[in-house]
Design a protein around this motif. Structure first.
Motif, mmCIF file in Angstrom:
data_model
loop_
_atom_site.group_PDB
_atom_site.id
_atom_site.type_symbol
_atom_site.label_atom_id
_atom_site.label_comp_id
_atom_site.label_asym_id
_atom_site.label_seq_id
_atom_site.Cartn_x
_atom_site.Cartn_y
_atom_site.Cartn_z
ATOM 1 N N SER A 82 48.035 32.432 43.429
ATOM 2 C CA SER A 82 48.241 33.080 44.725
ATOM 3 C C SER A 82 48.110 34.591 44.571
ATOM 4 O O SER A 82 48.376 35.138 43.508
ATOM 5 C CB SER A 82 49.611 32.734 45.310
ATOM 6 O OG SER A 82 50.631 33.360 44.563
ATOM 7 N N VAL A 83 47.679 35.226 45.651
ATOM 8 C CA VAL A 83 47.584 36.681 45.722
ATOM 9 C C VAL A 83 48.087 37.084 47.095
ATOM 10 O O VAL A 83 47.720 36.485 48.091
ATOM 11 C CB VAL A 83 46.131 37.188 45.557
ATOM 12 C CG1 VAL A 83 46.074 38.688 45.663
ATOM 13 C CG2 VAL A 83 45.537 36.732 44.256
ATOM 14 N N ARG A 84 48.935 38.111 47.115
ATOM 15 C CA ARG A 84 49.349 38.660 48.403
ATOM 16 C C ARG A 84 49.450 40.163 48.267
ATOM 17 O O ARG A 84 49.701 40.691 47.194
ATOM 18 C CB ARG A 84 50.655 38.052 48.890
ATOM 19 C CG ARG A 84 51.882 38.531 48.185
ATOM 20 C CD ARG A 84 53.136 37.981 48.871
ATOM 21 N NE ARG A 84 54.304 38.634 48.368
ATOM 22 C CZ ARG A 84 55.007 38.240 47.321
ATOM 23 N NH1 ARG A 84 54.651 37.158 46.677
ATOM 24 N NH2 ARG A 84 56.067 38.923 46.931
ATOM 25 N N ARG A 112 38.655 39.628 45.289
ATOM 26 C CA ARG A 112 38.124 39.408 43.930
ATOM 27 C C ARG A 112 39.126 38.650 43.059
ATOM 28 O O ARG A 112 38.756 37.742 42.315
ATOM 29 C CB ARG A 112 37.783 40.764 43.296
ATOM 30 C CG ARG A 112 37.384 40.731 41.847
ATOM 31 C CD ARG A 112 36.058 40.018 41.650
ATOM 32 N NE ARG A 112 35.657 40.042 40.278
ATOM 33 C CZ ARG A 112 35.958 39.088 39.389
ATOM 34 N NH1 ARG A 112 36.665 38.053 39.756
ATOM 35 N NH2 ARG A 112 35.550 39.181 38.140
ATOM 36 N N LEU A 113 40.411 39.001 43.157
ATOM 37 C CA LEU A 113 41.434 38.299 42.379
ATOM 38 C C LEU A 113 41.577 36.850 42.815
ATOM 39 O O LEU A 113 41.804 35.963 41.986
ATOM 40 C CB LEU A 113 42.781 39.016 42.508
ATOM 41 C CG LEU A 113 42.891 40.358 41.805
ATOM 42 C CD1 LEU A 113 44.212 41.024 42.162
ATOM 43 C CD2 LEU A 113 42.752 40.212 40.303
ATOM 44 N N ALA A 114 41.443 36.592 44.109
ATOM 45 C CA ALA A 114 41.565 35.223 44.622
ATOM 46 C C ALA A 114 40.445 34.320 44.109
ATOM 47 O O ALA A 114 40.609 33.093 44.070
ATOM 48 C CB ALA A 114 41.574 35.228 46.142
ATOM 49 N N ILE A 126 50.757 44.691 45.522
ATOM 50 C CA ILE A 126 49.895 43.528 45.306
ATOM 51 C C ILE A 126 50.605 42.631 44.297
ATOM 52 O O ILE A 126 50.937 43.082 43.201
ATOM 53 C CB ILE A 126 48.514 43.944 44.755
ATOM 54 C CG1 ILE A 126 47.845 44.928 45.710
ATOM 55 C CG2 ILE A 126 47.648 42.716 44.534
ATOM 56 C CD1 ILE A 126 46.658 45.621 45.117
ATOM 57 N N VAL A 127 50.845 41.377 44.674
ATOM 58 C CA VAL A 127 51.516 40.421 43.794
ATOM 59 C C VAL A 127 50.564 39.268 43.539
ATOM 60 O O VAL A 127 50.107 38.598 44.470
ATOM 61 C CB VAL A 127 52.831 39.901 44.406
ATOM 62 C CG1 VAL A 127 53.509 38.921 43.460
ATOM 63 C CG2 VAL A 127 53.758 41.061 44.740
ATOM 64 N N THR A 128 50.253 39.048 42.261
ATOM 65 C CA THR A 128 49.328 37.996 41.851
ATOM 66 C C THR A 128 50.070 37.021 40.950
ATOM 67 O O THR A 128 50.701 37.435 39.981
ATOM 68 C CB THR A 128 48.143 38.591 41.071
ATOM 69 O OG1 THR A 128 47.548 39.620 41.849
ATOM 70 C CG2 THR A 128 47.114 37.529 40.740
ATOM 71 N N THR A 129 50.010 35.735 41.245
ATOM 72 C CA THR A 129 50.623 34.704 40.413
ATOM 73 C C THR A 129 49.509 33.967 39.692
ATOM 74 O O THR A 129 48.558 33.501 40.321
ATOM 75 C CB THR A 129 51.447 33.718 41.274
ATOM 76 O OG1 THR A 129 52.392 34.476 42.036
ATOM 77 C CG2 THR A 129 52.179 32.720 40.407
ATOM 78 N N CYS A 130 49.641 33.890 38.350
ATOM 79 C CA CYS A 130 48.582 33.274 37.545
ATOM 80 C C CYS A 130 49.188 32.529 36.360
ATOM 81 O O CYS A 130 50.392 32.597 36.118
ATOM 82 C CB CYS A 130 47.609 34.335 37.055
ATOM 83 S SG CYS A 130 48.346 35.511 35.913
ATOM 84 N N ARG A 131 48.347 31.848 35.608
ATOM 85 C CA ARG A 131 48.778 31.155 34.392
ATOM 86 C C ARG A 131 49.194 32.171 33.331
ATOM 87 O O ARG A 131 48.624 33.260 33.239
ATOM 88 C CB ARG A 131 47.642 30.313 33.824
ATOM 89 C CG ARG A 131 47.280 29.142 34.654
ATOM 90 C CD ARG A 131 46.280 28.278 33.909
ATOM 91 N NE ARG A 131 45.565 27.461 34.847
ATOM 92 C CZ ARG A 131 44.255 27.267 34.827
ATOM 93 N NH1 ARG A 131 43.530 27.830 33.906
ATOM 94 N NH2 ARG A 131 43.695 26.509 35.724
ATOM 95 N N ASN A 132 50.172 31.793 32.521
ATOM 96 C CA ASN A 132 50.643 32.681 31.451
ATOM 97 C C ASN A 132 49.530 33.068 30.482
ATOM 98 O O ASN A 132 49.480 34.200 30.007
ATOM 99 C CB ASN A 132 51.772 32.015 30.660
ATOM 100 C CG ASN A 132 53.045 31.889 31.462
ATOM 101 O OD1 ASN A 132 53.244 32.597 32.445
ATOM 102 N ND2 ASN A 132 53.902 30.971 31.061
#
Length: 131
Positions: free
Chosen positions: A100-102, A91-93, A30-36
């Motif tokens: 992004s979440v994949r 839930r993460l999305a 699971i790869v989640t991209t978010c703000r620092n």
């Protein structure tokens, strides 16, 4: 009497299936991209949601853009438990800071590929020796 035999049969196979559960676990990433600024909050949320799973790797690294971070989690779970991963990704999305979440299955290497790799290294090392 016939119902007792059926009950015993299914009960025996149910226990056997429960014991083989770990043998059929599959790896997922699971790869989640978010703000620092939100990395700690999302890692805590993921830790809480993944508490029932066998987490084999968790880490984060800067993403392509300067203000984003990618959080990567690798999980082992059975086909039955995969529904929980779908709920986790959903839930993460919903989080505001997530860009992004994949999630993806991680292909496992075959035994032949693992055995061929050391043999090819040994052959390469043997040819590199001076005569």
């Amino acid at each position: 009497m016939p119902f007792n035999k059926l009950y015993a049969f299914f009960n025996k196979h149910r226990r056997a299936a429960a014991n083989d559960n770990h043998a059929t676990d599959l790896p997922y990433r699971i790869v989640t991209t978010c703000r620092n600024s939100e990395v700690a909050k999302l890692e805590e949320l993921m830790r809480k949601l993944l508490s029932a799973y066998n987490v084999t790797y968790q880490g984060n690294q800067p993403a392509v853009q300067a203000h984003l971070t990618s959080i990567t989690v690798e999980v082992m779970c059975s086909v039955r438990e995969r529904g929980g991963l779908v709920q986790l990704v959903t839930r993460l999305a919903q989080e505001i800071s997530v860009r992004s979440v994949r999630w993806e299955s991680i292909p496992q290497r075959s035994a032949r590929a693992v055995q061929a790799k050391p043999a090819s290294r040994a052959a390469h090392a043997a040819t590199a020796l001076p005569a």
